[in-house]
Write an enzyme that holds these catalytic residues in place. Structure first.
Site, PDB file in Angstrom:
ATOM      1  N   HIS A  81      65.763  46.467  14.598  1.00 35.56           N
ATOM      2  CA  HIS A  81      65.295  47.846  14.691  1.00 35.56           C
ATOM      3  C   HIS A  81      63.768  47.885  14.716  1.00 35.56           C
ATOM      4  O   HIS A  81      63.135  47.815  13.659  1.00 35.56           O
ATOM      5  CB  HIS A  81      65.793  48.659  13.492  1.00 35.56           C
ATOM      6  CG  HIS A  81      67.252  48.948  13.514  1.00 35.56           C
ATOM      7  ND1 HIS A  81      67.778  50.084  14.097  1.00 35.56           N
ATOM      8  CD2 HIS A  81      68.304  48.250  13.026  1.00 35.56           C
ATOM      9  CE1 HIS A  81      69.096  50.071  13.969  1.00 35.56           C
ATOM     10  NE2 HIS A  81      69.437  48.966  13.325  1.00 35.56           N
ATOM     11  N   CYS A  98      69.790  47.747  18.720  1.00 38.16           N
ATOM     12  CA  CYS A  98      70.929  47.465  17.834  1.00 38.16           C
ATOM     13  C   CYS A  98      72.257  47.658  18.592  1.00 38.16           C
ATOM     14  O   CYS A  98      72.584  46.864  19.460  1.00 38.16           O
ATOM     15  CB  CYS A  98      70.847  48.329  16.573  1.00 38.16           C
ATOM     16  SG  CYS A  98      71.982  47.784  15.250  1.00 38.16           S
ATOM     17  N   GLU A 147      61.931  50.416  15.182  1.00 34.93           N
ATOM     18  CA  GLU A 147      61.481  51.649  14.517  1.00 34.93           C
ATOM     19  C   GLU A 147      61.445  51.517  12.996  1.00 34.93           C
ATOM     20  O   GLU A 147      60.864  52.354  12.304  1.00 34.93           O
ATOM     21  CB  GLU A 147      62.361  52.835  14.938  1.00 34.93           C
ATOM     22  CG  GLU A 147      63.719  52.936  14.265  1.00 34.93           C
ATOM     23  CD  GLU A 147      64.789  52.005  14.827  1.00 34.93           C
ATOM     24  OE1 GLU A 147      65.952  52.154  14.434  1.00 34.93           O
ATOM     25  OE2 GLU A 147      64.440  51.133  15.666  1.00 34.93           O
TER      26      GLU A 147
END
Length: 208
Positions: free
Chosen positions: A189, A79, A191
């Site tokens: 992202h 990001c 994650e």
């Protein structure tokens, strides 16, 4: 050991936990330049504004550390960690980045809803400008048109289009991932992107 650079911006623990879930044996969240230099791999995450991020990286004396190590070992930007790699940003009128790559981080046009938030697809670039197929590396086993989670108001516009690893359509086509040698960075992202995000992080963990 994987070092996650801590400069106070973003949910660093969620990145660290996701890397551990992807198979990393040791993950250290740190702002210590010595630990970062000694890591086998480096992750630069982040959420927020480039100007504040650069101010914190400078305060922590990490800018030189990043420049000296970014192409020496596997490096992952996430990001804001992608946007910081460029020379400048339109944010706040003008902001300077790390300048690893030439190009500008641009704000999405007013006609689009900002921020670009939620799930969107990426299209993997399999060939470079000369038509040669590139090793997919960190994008191995990531199918075209896979969905990942985004949350951003700005996007990177690289001068060198050969570094673009994947693109995404949000009213315009933008670079949602870049790569050069051992460096990979994504606007989305991983994650927060469930199974495919963990697969991408597992590819990073397994890089030699």
């Amino acid at each position: 050991m994987i070092a996650v650079i801590d400069y106070g911006m973003g949910n660093l623990r969620s990145v660290a936990k996701a890397l551990e879930s992807a198979g990393a044996n040791e993950v250290r969240v740190s702002s210590d330049a010595g630990i970062i230099r000694g890591a086998d791999k480096i992750v630069l995450p982040g959420v927020g504004a480039i100007k504040e991020a650069m101010r914190e990286l400078k305060r922590l004396n990490l800018i030189k550390t990043i420049h000296e190590n970014i192409f020496k070992k596997p490096f992952l930007g996430i990001c804001l960690g992608l946007q910081l790699l460029f020379e400048r940003s339109e944010e706040g009128g003008s902001a300077r980045g790390l300048g690893v790559f030439k190009g500008t981080v641009r704000r999405f046009p007013d006609r689009l809803k900002v921020p670009h938030m939620g799930w969107n697809q990426i299209k993997v670039k399999r060939q470079n400008a000369k038509g040669k197929t590139k090793e997919r590396g960190i994008l191995k086993n990531i199918p075209d048109n896979s969905f990942f989670y985004f949350c951003h108001s700005y996007y990177a516009d690289p001068e060198d289009k050969n570094i673009i690893a994947a693109v995404t359509d949000y009213g315009l086509e933008f670079a949602s991932a870049i790569r050069k040698d051992n460096l990979f960075a994504c606007q989305f992202h991983p994650e927060k992107s469930q199974n495919l995000g963990l697969r991408l992080l597992k590819n990073f963990v397994e890089l030699k």
